[in-house]
Every structure is written in structure tokens, then in C-alpha cells.
Motif scaffolding. Structure first.
Motif, PDB file in Angstrom:
ATOM      1  N   LEU A 266      61.426  21.174  46.178  1.00 15.88           N
ATOM      2  CA  LEU A 266      60.667  21.222  47.426  1.00 15.88           C
ATOM      3  C   LEU A 266      59.996  19.867  47.585  1.00 15.88           C
ATOM      4  O   LEU A 266      59.266  19.423  46.696  1.00 15.88           O
ATOM      5  N   ILE A 267      60.232  19.228  48.719  1.00 13.14           N
ATOM      6  CA  ILE A 267      59.731  17.866  48.877  1.00 13.14           C
ATOM      7  C   ILE A 267      59.259  17.610  50.304  1.00 13.14           C
ATOM      8  O   ILE A 267      59.914  18.009  51.272  1.00 13.14           O
ATOM      9  N   ALA A 268      58.076  17.005  50.410  1.00 17.39           N
ATOM     10  CA  ALA A 268      57.550  16.496  51.680  1.00 17.39           C
ATOM     11  C   ALA A 268      57.603  17.533  52.791  1.00 17.39           C
ATOM     12  O   ALA A 268      58.181  17.305  53.856  1.00 17.39           O
ATOM     13  N   ALA A 269      56.996  18.692  52.557  1.00 20.13           N
ATOM     14  CA  ALA A 269      57.038  19.744  53.571  1.00 20.13           C
ATOM     15  C   ALA A 269      55.799  20.626  53.478  1.00 20.13           C
ATOM     16  O   ALA A 269      55.094  20.635  52.468  1.00 20.13           O
ATOM     17  N   MET A 270      55.577  21.366  54.555  1.00 22.46           N
ATOM     18  CA  MET A 270      54.488  22.337  54.616  1.00 22.46           C
ATOM     19  C   MET A 270      55.091  23.735  54.654  1.00 22.46           C
ATOM     20  O   MET A 270      55.988  24.017  55.450  1.00 22.46           O
ATOM     21  N   PHE A 271      54.591  24.598  53.774  1.00 22.21           N
ATOM     22  CA  PHE A 271      55.088  25.962  53.665  1.00 22.21           C
ATOM     23  C   PHE A 271      53.907  26.937  53.681  1.00 22.21           C
ATOM     24  O   PHE A 271      52.776  26.567  53.387  1.00 22.21           O
ATOM     25  N   SER A 272      54.195  28.198  53.960  1.00 22.03           N
ATOM     26  CA  SER A 272      53.273  29.295  53.667  1.00 22.03           C
ATOM     27  C   SER A 272      54.065  30.595  53.723  1.00 22.03           C
ATOM     28  O   SER A 272      55.009  30.715  54.507  1.00 22.03           O
ATOM     29  N   PHE A 273      53.716  31.534  52.857  1.00 24.60           N
ATOM     30  CA  PHE A 273      54.440  32.808  52.777  1.00 24.60           C
ATOM     31  C   PHE A 273      55.947  32.537  52.669  1.00 24.60           C
ATOM     32  O   PHE A 273      56.762  33.203  53.296  1.00 24.60           O
ATOM     33  N   TYR A 274      56.284  31.576  51.859  1.00 19.48           N
ATOM     34  CA  TYR A 274      57.658  31.059  51.785  1.00 19.48           C
ATOM     35  C   TYR A 274      58.328  31.504  50.495  1.00 19.48           C
ATOM     36  O   TYR A 274      57.691  31.604  49.448  1.00 19.48           O
ATOM     37  N   ASN A 275      59.633  31.748  50.576  1.00 16.41           N
ATOM     38  CA  ASN A 275      60.418  32.091  49.397  1.00 16.41           C
ATOM     39  C   ASN A 275      61.631  31.166  49.332  1.00 16.41           C
ATOM     40  O   ASN A 275      62.462  31.156  50.241  1.00 16.41           O
ATOM     41  N   ALA A 276      61.711  30.389  48.253  1.00 15.64           N
ATOM     42  CA  ALA A 276      62.797  29.421  48.101  1.00 15.64           C
ATOM     43  C   ALA A 276      63.944  30.028  47.309  1.00 15.64           C
ATOM     44  O   ALA A 276      63.753  30.498  46.186  1.00 15.64           O
ATOM     45  N   GLY A 277      65.130  30.012  47.879  1.00 14.46           N
ATOM     46  CA  GLY A 277      66.312  30.455  47.159  1.00 14.46           C
ATOM     47  C   GLY A 277      66.713  29.443  46.100  1.00 14.46           C
ATOM     48  O   GLY A 277      66.313  28.273  46.144  1.00 14.46           O
ATOM     49  N   SER A 278      67.516  29.871  45.134  1.00 15.15           N
ATOM     50  CA  SER A 278      67.919  28.987  44.045  1.00 15.15           C
ATOM     51  C   SER A 278      68.683  27.786  44.585  1.00 15.15           C
ATOM     52  O   SER A 278      69.539  27.908  45.453  1.00 15.15           O
ATOM     53  N   GLY A 279      68.336  26.622  44.083  1.00 11.97           N
ATOM     54  CA  GLY A 279      69.018  25.407  44.505  1.00 11.97           C
ATOM     55  C   GLY A 279      68.612  24.896  45.870  1.00 11.97           C
ATOM     56  O   GLY A 279      69.272  24.008  46.419  1.00 11.97           O
ATOM     57  N   SER A 280      67.528  25.428  46.447  1.00 12.93           N
ATOM     58  CA  SER A 280      67.053  24.915  47.739  1.00 12.93           C
ATOM     59  C   SER A 280      66.664  23.447  47.591  1.00 12.93           C
ATOM     60  O   SER A 280      66.029  23.052  46.615  1.00 12.93           O
ATOM     61  N   ASN A 281      67.033  22.654  48.583  1.00 10.93           N
ATOM     62  CA  ASN A 281      66.817  21.217  48.486  1.00 10.93           C
ATOM     63  C   ASN A 281      66.573  20.638  49.869  1.00 10.93           C
ATOM     64  O   ASN A 281      67.024  21.190  50.866  1.00 10.93           O
ATOM     65  N   GLN A 282      65.856  19.531  49.909  1.00  8.35           N
ATOM     66  CA  GLN A 282      65.611  18.839  51.171  1.00  8.35           C
ATOM     67  C   GLN A 282      65.661  17.330  50.928  1.00  8.35           C
ATOM     68  O   GLN A 282      65.533  16.877  49.797  1.00  8.35           O
ATOM     69  N   SER A 283      65.819  16.590  51.997  1.00  9.32           N
ATOM     70  CA  SER A 283      65.810  15.131  51.896  1.00  9.32           C
ATOM     71  C   SER A 283      64.832  14.566  52.913  1.00  9.32           C
ATOM     72  O   SER A 283      64.868  14.921  54.086  1.00  9.32           O
ATOM     73  N   ASN A 284      63.951  13.677  52.437  1.00 14.55           N
ATOM     74  CA  ASN A 284      62.966  13.063  53.327  1.00 14.55           C
ATOM     75  C   ASN A 284      63.189  11.568  53.490  1.00 14.55           C
ATOM     76  O   ASN A 284      62.359  10.862  54.038  1.00 14.55           O
ATOM     77  N   HIS A 285      64.333  11.069  53.018  1.00 13.95           N
ATOM     78  CA  HIS A 285      64.600   9.632  53.064  1.00 13.95           C
ATOM     79  C   HIS A 285      65.337   9.234  54.338  1.00 13.95           C
ATOM     80  O   HIS A 285      66.226   9.937  54.806  1.00 13.95           O
ATOM     81  N   MET A 286      64.947   8.100  54.866  1.00 12.42           N
ATOM     82  CA  MET A 286      65.729   7.457  55.909  1.00 12.42           C
ATOM     83  C   MET A 286      66.470   6.305  55.245  1.00 12.42           C
ATOM     84  O   MET A 286      65.885   5.550  54.470  1.00 12.42           O
TER      85      MET A 286
END
Length: 572
Positions: A266-286
Motif C-alpha cells: 500500500l503506497i501513497a494513498a488514503m484509505f478507511s474501512f478498507y480491505n486489501a486483497g493478497s498482492g494488491s499493489n499501486q504505483s505513484n511514480h511518474m
């Protein structure tokens, strides 16, 4: 704490017990002192020892006040080195890894104040005033002397440096804790377990951290669980969050943010009442320009296994993201949606997540999984599924679907909206589903009012058209802006007064929410809320009953369909 210096006989007894001191005059004790409980301790600097204290096998103990009934056993080092704020005043880069949305940590930080600090950076005057108030509070926390709170037990730990503990806590097997505050209480003690390494942190009551966790520049609110080699940097986890196995960088974890699986970032994000599935991924790079972007997943969102999102993107409340999304999208206008990837496109199915048993289950489980036992609960959490904020989003989403349908040609298979592709044939159907939710909301709120035998009228000053979700707390936007103005203008306000103002808004929540609902009913029925006829009231309640039955039937249908699919699979 009433203290005195050691006498000659006590010093000799301590030396016999394997103790030493750079200056015995700086070691002070309570009137009731048993030298037999102090063994193999090297005192350095000022040390104050309370009643019924047991200290054994501490290689270095310097500049601490040890409260009553404390046990210190087998510790490499417990020292305060110079003036420190014990984690208070540390600024962490949440939400945007590249900086610009810094959050200042302090021991009474709440999710609501943190939300303000992180999201209102456009209002420079407000941020300047807010940071000034927080800095003033943090400056009072600075000291050359640490504290170990009454009833605390610390055993088998490594290096503990510039650590302050309020109230009884249990630390056992920690590798290294530096520049931090642990705010514990007897009703809900903090537990720090084996292998934990943490620096520049604040940990609030009821939190348990263990099993090789690595924390750097982090905040853990009340009732948080972090374990199983989890790694986090520049992150804030508020009430009832859970983090296991994976890693997090620069996240704002609002209440009930949960991630349990390996290979989950989990990177560079805002969550609440959140459930992350296995292997969830994000990219914040330009490309070549670094981590510039951020994402927002509104309350109740989920990401499927091996999902991927490219920031900046935004997910609407109670929505599910499935697949890998390599383009940016904004689905914030469409709560209860499915967002899946097909042939490189992010496809949106609005409203469908209302009909899953998971959504129903989530709204129930959150009420029963509030672990906080501290009499003072810092984060304000509202759990209603349908409320002015969510229904406001539903109304907006329904209007957008209607407009898209009117503009679409019959030849189109999909329409596009903010990076999303929506099947044209679903526009009308999903709009009807949103209408069902609106009828359920109006009916349930009217019934509540009638059951309490309260007047249907409302104070017009309580009405605000727009609402916002402030890290778990629903607030009318008008009231929120008033609070920002008050914080900016009231020089005498400190962090305690700001927290108090949020509690006052919480106490008014039902009346503020009713004003919004009543106005919605007035708009739909073309008359004042107190002028509703018996027939109109019966119509609202009848629509509520019919829509609830339809909703429940669709949930049952989805469950039955799923069971059929599973049974077929098992027969193969």
C-alpha cells in the motif's frame, strides 16, 4: 512521587548486587525501597525510582523516572540522550511520498485532525495556524528525562532510547525502540512484542505490535494490530487498523484499514474501512520524475487479489477493484461499484456492490470489531451505511448516469467518464438501483424519527447541501469550513479545544443528518417536511419496505447463484 537520595548502606547493598553508577547522588528512590529488587544495573545520569520497582540485568539506565510497580528485566539499554520530544513533533510524509502533505505527530492526534492537516494544504493560513498550535503542544512534551508509567513491564529488550511510556504497558522482546511515545492505560494496555524495531513513532492505547515489525516515522492509533513482519514507513494507522505480512509507504490509514497478506504494497494513498486483497499493489511514480502522485479509496473499498492501480486514481465508497489498471480513473461519483479491467480498459459497473452479502456483513462487523476500551476514544467513527454523504454521492451518480444515457447513441456499447468505461445498457438499470438506495435511506430516517416521536421539523441552519467523510466521521461541509475558520481565528485554541469541537459536531450529528434528509424529502415531495400528508408518509414508508425487500432478495439471489457456481466447480 516523593523521593530521596540513597543512603550509604543502600549504595553498598546495590554494589553487592552487581550495580554501578556514574554518580550515586543522581539516583533517587521512593521511601519504600527494596535493594534486593535491583540487581546488575548500570545507572548513568539522573534516575528516579518509584515504589515496588524491580530492575534487573539492565546494562545502561539513564535519565528516567520509573513509576510505581514497574518491572525492568534483561534490557540492553534504556536511556534518554539530550532533550527530546519522544516522537511528538515528528513530521511524516503521508499520502504523497514526495512530501507536501506532512503530518505532525503528537500523542493525542486524532484521525479528524490528521485529515485536516493532510488535505487542507491549499489553505496556507489555516495550515500555518494549525501547525503552530500543534507545535506549541509538542514543545511542552520536550524533556531531558523520560518516563516509564506505573505498572509497566519491560523484559528481554534491546536498545530503548528516548522512549516515553504513559500508563501500564507491556514490552517483551523488542529489538529497538527510539524516539517514541507509548500512550497506554490500565483499561487497554499497549503490548509491544518480539522482534519489533521502531523509530520516530507514536502508539496509542490498546495497540498490539509484534513479530518482527519494522516501523519508521509512523503513527498507530487506538486498537491497532500490526504484526507478522509488517513493514511501514511514513504511515499513519488510525483506530482498529490491521497490518500483517506486507508493507506500506506514505499511507493515511483511516479507521479499519486492513491488510493481511504477503506481497501486498500500500503506497501513497488514503484509505478507511478498507480491505486489501493478497498482492494488491499501486504505483505513484511518474516516469523519471519520481513519486509525485497519490490515490484515494473511499470508505469500504476493497481490492481483489493481485490488483494494481496507477495513481492518481480515486475509488468510490464501498467499491471493489479487480484486475490491473494501467490508466488513471476517478470513480468517486459512483459508490457501491465494481471496477474491473478488460482488455486494458477500466470498466465500471455502478451500484452492483450493494447486492453482495459482503457489504452487508461489513457494516455489521465494524460495529462489533471496535477494540478500543480506553475511556477516551480519540477518533470519531460513524458507521451508518446510508447517510448524507453516501446518499449525496448516490444522487450525484444517478444524475450522471442519466446524463450519459441521454447523450449516448444506440450504436455505442460503452460510454466513458473520467477514465472509466460503462456499458450503455447498464446506465438505466444501475440508475434504478441507486434510486432504490435513496428510497431505503429516506424511509429508514423517517421511521427513526417517528419511532422516537420527535418532530419532523428541523432547524434550517443545520442544513448543508454537501457533506464530507473526514476520516470516518461524516460532517456537513458548511460546519467543516466553519471549524477551519474558527481554528484559524482563535489564537487561544489548542489541540484539546480542536478535539472538543469535533466532539461537539459528533453530538449534533443526528440533527444535522436529519436536516439533510428532511430537505431531500421536501425536494422530492414538493412540500415542507411538517406538511407531509399521511398518504405521503405512507408512500415513503411503503417505498422503503418494497426497496428493502428487493435489496434483500437480490442479495439472496447473488448468494444462490454463487453456491450453484461453486457446486458445479466441485463436481468437475
Amino acid at each position: 512521587m516523593s523521593l530521596r537520595k540513597l543512603n550509604f548502606a543502600e549504595i553498598e547493598d546495590l554494589k553487592e548486587n552487581g550495580c554501578s553508577a556514574t554518580d550515586w547522588n543522581k539516583v533517587q528512590i521512593s521511601g519504600q525501597f527494596d535493594t534486593g529488587q535491583i540487581r546488575n544495573v548500570n545507572f548513568d545520569g539522573e534516575v528516579r525510582i518509584g515504589k515496588n520497582v524491580k530492575i534487573q540485568n539492565v546494562s545502561s539506565l539513564a535519565n528516567y523516572e520509573i513509576g510505581d510497580d514497574v518491572t525492568l528485566f534483561n534490557i540492553d539499554s534504556l536511556r534518554v540522550e539530550g532533550e527530546t520530544g519522544f516522537g511528538n513533533g515528528v513530521k511524516i510524509s503521508v499520502l504523497n511520498e514526495g512530501g507536501g502533505r506532512e503530518l505532525t505527530l503528537y500523542d493525542r492526534l486524532t484521525a479528524q485532525v490528521a485529515y485536516m492537516m493532510v488535505t487542507c494544504r491549499h489553505d496556507k493560513k489555516f495550515i500555518e495556524k494549525l501547525e503552530k498550535k500543534i507545535d506549541a503542544y509538542c514543545s511542552k512534551k520536550k524533556s531531558n528525562l523520560g518516563k516509564i508509567g506505573e505498572g509497566t513491564s519491560i523484559k528481554h529488550c534491546g536498545i530503548l532510547r528516548n522512549l516515553l511510556i504513559e500508563g501500564p504497558a507491556k514490552l517483551e522482546g523488542a529489538v529497538s525502540l527510539s524516539e517514541g511515545t507509548i500512550v497506554s492505560c490500565k483499561e487497554d494496555p499497549v503490548v509491544i512484542g518480539s522482534g519489533v524495531t521502531a523509530k520516530h513513532f507514536i502508539i496509542q492505547s490498546g495497540t498490539k505490535i509484534s513479530d518482527g515489525v519494522l516501523l519508521d516515522n509512523c503513527f498507530a492509533g487506538q486498537g491497532v494490530r500490526i504484526g507478522k513482519q509488517y513493514s511501514a514507513e511514513n504511515c499513519a494507522f488510525f483506530a482498529n487498523c490491521e497490518g500483517y505480512h506486507g508493507e506500506a509507504v506514505s499511507i493515511f490509514g483511516g479507521p479499519y484499514t486492513v491488510t493481511h497478506h504477503k506481497s501486498t504494497l500500500l503506497i501513497a494513498a488514503m484509505f478507511s474501512f478498507y480491505n486489501a486483497g493478497s498482492g494488491s499493489n499501486q504505483s505513484n511514480h511518474m516516469y523519471k520524475l519520481g513519486p509525485l502522485h497519490q490515490g484515494i479509496l473511499e470508505r469500504g473499498s476493497k481490492t481483489g487479489s493481485v490488483s494494481y492501480m496507477l495513481w492518481p486514481s480515486r475509488v468510490g465508497a464501498y467499491s471493489v477493484v479487480i484486475g490491473k489498471h494501467y490508466t488513471n480513473f476517478d470513480a468517486s461519483d459512483f459508490p457501491f461499484s465494481y471496477i474491473n479491467e478488460e482488455k486494458g480498459q477500466s470498466q465500471l459497473t455502478p451500484a452492483m456492490n450493494m447486492f453482495t452479502v459482503g457489504t452487508r456483513r461489513d457494516t455489521i462487523k465494524w460495529q462489533t470489531r471496535d477494540r478500543r476500551k480506553d475511556p477516551v476514544k480519540h477518533d470519531i467513527i460513524h458507521l451508518e451505511l446510508f447517510n448524507p454523504y453516501i446518499v449525496g454521492k448516490i444522487l450525484n451518480g444517478a444524475n450522471i448516469l442519466k446524463e450519459l444515457l441521454e447523450k449516448a447513441s444506440r450504436e455505442q456499447e460503452f460510454v466513458t467518464y473520467k477514465g472509466l468505461h460503462i456499458k450503455r445498457l447498464l446506465l438505466k438499470t444501475c440508475g434504478k438501483y441507486y434510486e432504490m438506495a435513496i428510497k431505503i435511506y429516506m424511509g429508514q430516517e423517517l421511521i427513526k424519527r417517528l419511532e422516537k416521536k420527535e418532530a419532523l421539523s428541523y432547524n434550517p441552519e443545520d442544513y448543508s447541501d454537501k457533506w464530507i467523510d473526514v476520516a470516518g466521521m461524516f460532517i456537513p461541509k458548511g460546519e467543516y469550513l466553519k471549524l477551519i475558520n474558527s481554528i484559524t481565528s482563535n489564537e487561544e485554541w489548542g489541540v484539546a479545544e480542536i478535539a472538543s469541537e469535533f466532539r461537539k459536531l459528533d453530538e449534533k450529528y443526528e440533527e444535522l443528518a436529519w436536516a439533510w434528509c428532511a430537505k431531500l424529502i421536501e425536494k422530492r415531495y414538493g412540500c415542507g417536511i411538517s406538511e407531509l400528508t399521511r398518504e405521503q408518509i405512507n408512500q415513503i414508508i411503503g417505498d422503503w419496505r418494497e426497496s428493502r425487500i428487493k435489496l434483500n432478495n437480490m442479495i439472496i439471489y447473488v448468494i444462490t447463484l454463487f453456491e450453484k457456481i461453486i457446486s458445479r466447480y466441485l463436481r468437475i
